[in-house]
Design a protein around this motif. Structure first.
Motif, PDB file in Angstrom:
ATOM      1  N   ARG A  12      34.521 -10.325 -42.475  1.00 51.57           N
ATOM      2  CA  ARG A  12      35.529 -10.986 -41.638  1.00 51.57           C
ATOM      3  C   ARG A  12      36.785 -11.294 -42.453  1.00 51.57           C
ATOM      4  NH1 ARG A  12      32.985 -15.540 -40.457  1.00 51.57           N
ATOM      5  NH2 ARG A  12      31.681 -14.437 -38.953  1.00 51.57           N
ATOM      6  N   ASP A  13      36.579 -11.745 -43.693  1.00 54.05           N
ATOM      7  CA  ASP A  13      37.712 -12.040 -44.565  1.00 54.05           C
ATOM      8  C   ASP A  13      38.532 -10.782 -44.827  1.00 54.05           C
ATOM      9  OD1 ASP A  13      39.122 -13.688 -46.785  1.00 54.05           O
ATOM     10  OD2 ASP A  13      38.339 -11.929 -47.846  1.00 54.05           O
ATOM     11  N   ALA A  14      37.843  -9.642 -45.058  1.00 52.59           N
ATOM     12  CA  ALA A  14      38.540  -8.385 -45.327  1.00 52.59           C
ATOM     13  C   ALA A  14      39.346  -7.931 -44.123  1.00 52.59           C
ATOM     14  CB  ALA A  14      37.540  -7.313 -45.727  1.00 52.59           C
ATOM     15  N   GLN A  15      38.822  -8.176 -42.923  1.00 49.17           N
ATOM     16  CA  GLN A  15      39.561  -7.828 -41.715  1.00 49.17           C
ATOM     17  C   GLN A  15      40.828  -8.678 -41.571  1.00 49.17           C
ATOM     18  OE1 GLN A  15      36.221  -8.436 -38.959  1.00 49.17           O
ATOM     19  NE2 GLN A  15      36.391  -6.288 -38.350  1.00 49.17           N
ATOM     20  N   GLU A  16      40.679  -9.960 -41.827  1.00 51.14           N
ATOM     21  CA  GLU A  16      41.792 -10.882 -41.611  1.00 51.14           C
ATOM     22  C   GLU A  16      42.840 -10.807 -42.719  1.00 51.14           C
ATOM     23  OE1 GLU A  16      39.776 -14.592 -41.344  1.00 51.14           O
ATOM     24  OE2 GLU A  16      38.992 -14.239 -39.301  1.00 51.14           O
ATOM     25  N   SER A  20      46.951  -8.849 -47.509  1.00 46.45           N
ATOM     26  CA  SER A  20      46.845  -9.566 -48.779  1.00 46.45           C
ATOM     27  C   SER A  20      46.144  -8.716 -49.840  1.00 46.45           C
ATOM     28  CB  SER A  20      46.082 -10.876 -48.579  1.00 46.45           C
ATOM     29  OG  SER A  20      45.859 -11.523 -49.815  1.00 46.45           O
ATOM     30  N   TYR A  21      44.994  -8.099 -49.472  1.00 41.52           N
ATOM     31  CA  TYR A  21      44.267  -7.276 -50.446  1.00 41.52           C
ATOM     32  C   TYR A  21      45.044  -6.008 -50.785  1.00 41.52           C
ATOM     33  CZ  TYR A  21      40.274 -10.367 -49.907  1.00 41.52           C
ATOM     34  OH  TYR A  21      39.459 -11.475 -49.911  1.00 41.52           O
ATOM     35  N   LYS A  22      45.716  -5.458 -49.802  1.00 40.22           N
ATOM     36  CA  LYS A  22      46.538  -4.261 -50.033  1.00 40.22           C
ATOM     37  C   LYS A  22      47.665  -4.568 -51.023  1.00 40.22           C
ATOM     38  CE  LYS A  22      49.289  -0.862 -47.409  1.00 40.22           C
ATOM     39  NZ  LYS A  22      50.619  -1.091 -48.003  1.00 40.22           N
ATOM     40  N   GLN A  23      48.364  -5.644 -50.781  1.00 38.24           N
ATOM     41  CA  GLN A  23      49.491  -6.010 -51.632  1.00 38.24           C
ATOM     42  C   GLN A  23      49.034  -6.403 -53.042  1.00 38.24           C
ATOM     43  OE1 GLN A  23      51.548  -9.021 -49.373  1.00 38.24           O
ATOM     44  NE2 GLN A  23      52.029  -7.597 -47.698  1.00 38.24           N
ATOM     45  N   THR A  98      34.993  -3.578 -53.176  1.00 37.27           N
ATOM     46  CA  THR A  98      35.875  -2.562 -52.590  1.00 37.27           C
ATOM     47  C   THR A  98      35.976  -2.816 -51.092  1.00 37.27           C
ATOM     48  OG1 THR A  98      34.101  -0.957 -52.142  1.00 37.27           O
ATOM     49  CG2 THR A  98      35.142  -0.883 -54.317  1.00 37.27           C
ATOM     50  N   ARG A  99      37.196  -2.684 -50.577  1.00 30.80           N
ATOM     51  CA  ARG A  99      37.444  -2.852 -49.144  1.00 30.80           C
ATOM     52  C   ARG A  99      38.150  -1.592 -48.661  1.00 30.80           C
ATOM     53  NH1 ARG A  99      38.242  -7.435 -52.056  1.00 30.80           N
ATOM     54  NH2 ARG A  99      37.163  -9.342 -51.344  1.00 30.80           N
ATOM     55  N   THR A 100      37.512  -0.879 -47.737  1.00 37.29           N
ATOM     56  CA  THR A 100      38.026   0.405 -47.266  1.00 37.29           C
ATOM     57  C   THR A 100      38.558   0.271 -45.846  1.00 37.29           C
ATOM     58  OG1 THR A 100      36.465   1.617 -48.666  1.00 37.29           O
ATOM     59  CG2 THR A 100      37.461   2.822 -46.829  1.00 37.29           C
ATOM     60  N   TYR A 101      39.774   0.768 -45.650  1.00 39.40           N
ATOM     61  CA  TYR A 101      40.447   0.703 -44.349  1.00 39.40           C
ATOM     62  C   TYR A 101      40.866   2.112 -43.927  1.00 39.40           C
ATOM     63  CZ  TYR A 101      41.009  -4.194 -45.832  1.00 39.40           C
ATOM     64  OH  TYR A 101      40.797  -5.476 -46.286  1.00 39.40           O
TER      65      TYR A 101
END
Length: 373
Positions: A12-16, A20-23, A98-101
């Motif tokens: 949920r944090d990665a979705q929201e 922030s994580y990208k930057q 790792t967070r994949t979008y």
């Protein structure tokens, strides 16, 4: 036990916090490396386990690239597993995340837990499927010896995925990776050993195919066979364990009678799919299958398993046709042959020639059973 609630919150944090994580990842980038295809993965021995070859570094701009921070750690993986997929990596003393979008939408979050400097567990939460997948890494003297995937326990269909085993030489260099059924999925051998194994396997395959034909000829019916197709798909397991598909003479006779009305005549008379599959056979010698599998997996580790596997089977067919007097077999036609068949086979442009010697091919052509090239 896996704390599923924790990973749901992480998801949920990665979705929201996508931006922030990208930057954060972009701000830490020091250099970019373009590659021809997927080249890096955090999971230990990922390529050996998957039977894939890392992509090469490219000096031209490509869709697949990696961005590193000033410590040489990957911060961004671009399109290495998913089209339009971007993975952003964060590091901590006890874990890597790792967070994949894909197109800005979260695909998965994966956490690698670290203990004594080694990855001891990875847990991945897939947003699309709302499920967890995880695996434990087991070491001896800081050397990975097993990977355990508990989610596949008590399910016979996934015995090959439950455990993965790693074997090393005396210098600690990885030599083999085995799946949960102890089948080879990666192997490293010196070239001279490969040549010896290939010659051994070829001789045993010739005998095995003869045995398959013997079984066909023991059939108590009135069936007669005009060919035996060795059918290969472009999947690794079908090259080390193909389908042997016999062609019935009575069906070929019907095809010959309808020749003038059939534009695909030459294709059809060599298409095993035109014949009933009731007499299909497979290799039954498990020791031979494992030898062949080892050979195919070696070739897969070097990127040419399809070509090398195809070449081996064509040599088997060719040698059988060249050295065997099929008239000694009561249920085979005079022009019976063994040949390698695959989906993209083109009988109009010479693909039979690599399985059938010129003298026998000439006989087939004279009877209008093969196209003259």
């Amino acid at each position: 036990m896996i704390n599923e609630e924790y990973y749901v919150k992480l998801n949920r944090d990665a979705q929201e916090q996508y931006q922030s994580y990208k930057q954060e990842a972009e701000a830490r980038v020091h250099r970019r490396e373009y590659t021809t295809s997927k080249r890096y993965d955090i999971s230990p021995y990922w390529y050996a386990r998957q039977g894939e070859i890392p992509g090469d570094i490219s000096y031209e701009v490509t869709d697949t690239y990696y961005e590193f921070d000033d410590e040489g750690r990957i911060r961004i993986l671009a399109c290495d597993d998913l089209i339009d997929g971007y993975t952003y990596v964060t590091y901590d003393e006890s874990h890597i995340t790792t967070r994949t979008y894909v197109d800005g939408e979260l695909d998965s979050v994966k956490e690698y837990l670290i203990q004594d400097g080694l990855i001891c567990r990875s847990v991945e939460y897939f947003t699309r499927f709302n499920k967890l997948e995880y695996e434990d890494y087991i070491y001896e003297s800081n050397r990975l010896v097993e990977v355990y995937q508990p989610q596949y326990e008590n399910n016979a269909l996934f015995d090959h995925l439950l455990l993965t085993y790693f074997k090393y030489d005396e210098q600690g260099i990885l030599q083999r990776v085995l799946d949960g059924t102890k089948g080879v999925i990666y192997v490293k051998m010196p070239p001279e050993e490969v040549l010896i194994l290939r010659e051994t396997v070829k001789k045993e395959l010739i005998l095995a195919v003869k045995e398959i034909i013997d079984v066909l000829c023991e059939n108590q019916s009135d069936k007669r066979y005009c060919f035996l197709s060795i059918y290969l798909h472009d999947e690794v397991d079908t090259v080390y364990s193909p389908i042997f598909d016999p062609g019935l003479q009575e069906i070929r006779e019907e095809q010959v009678e309808e020749k003038d009305e059939n534009e695909d005549y030459y294709y059809n008379i060599w298409n095993s799919g035109e014949h009933p599959g009731i007499d299909q056979q497979e290799l039954t010698n498990h020791d031979l299958i494992e030898k062949l599998r080892t050979l195919i997996m070696y070739w897969r580790s070097n990127g040419d398993w399809w070509e090398e596997g195809m070449r081996l089977w064509k040599e088997v067919a060719y040698d059988l046709n060249e050295t065997t007097n099929w008239s000694d077999y009561s249920r085979l036609t005079e022009n019976f042959v063994v040949f390698v068949e695959w989906e993209a086979m083109d009988v109009m442009n010479g693909d039979l020639q690599e399985s059938i010697p010129p003298a026998k091919l000439e006989v087939l052509q004279s009877e209008d059973l093969a196209k003259r090239i």
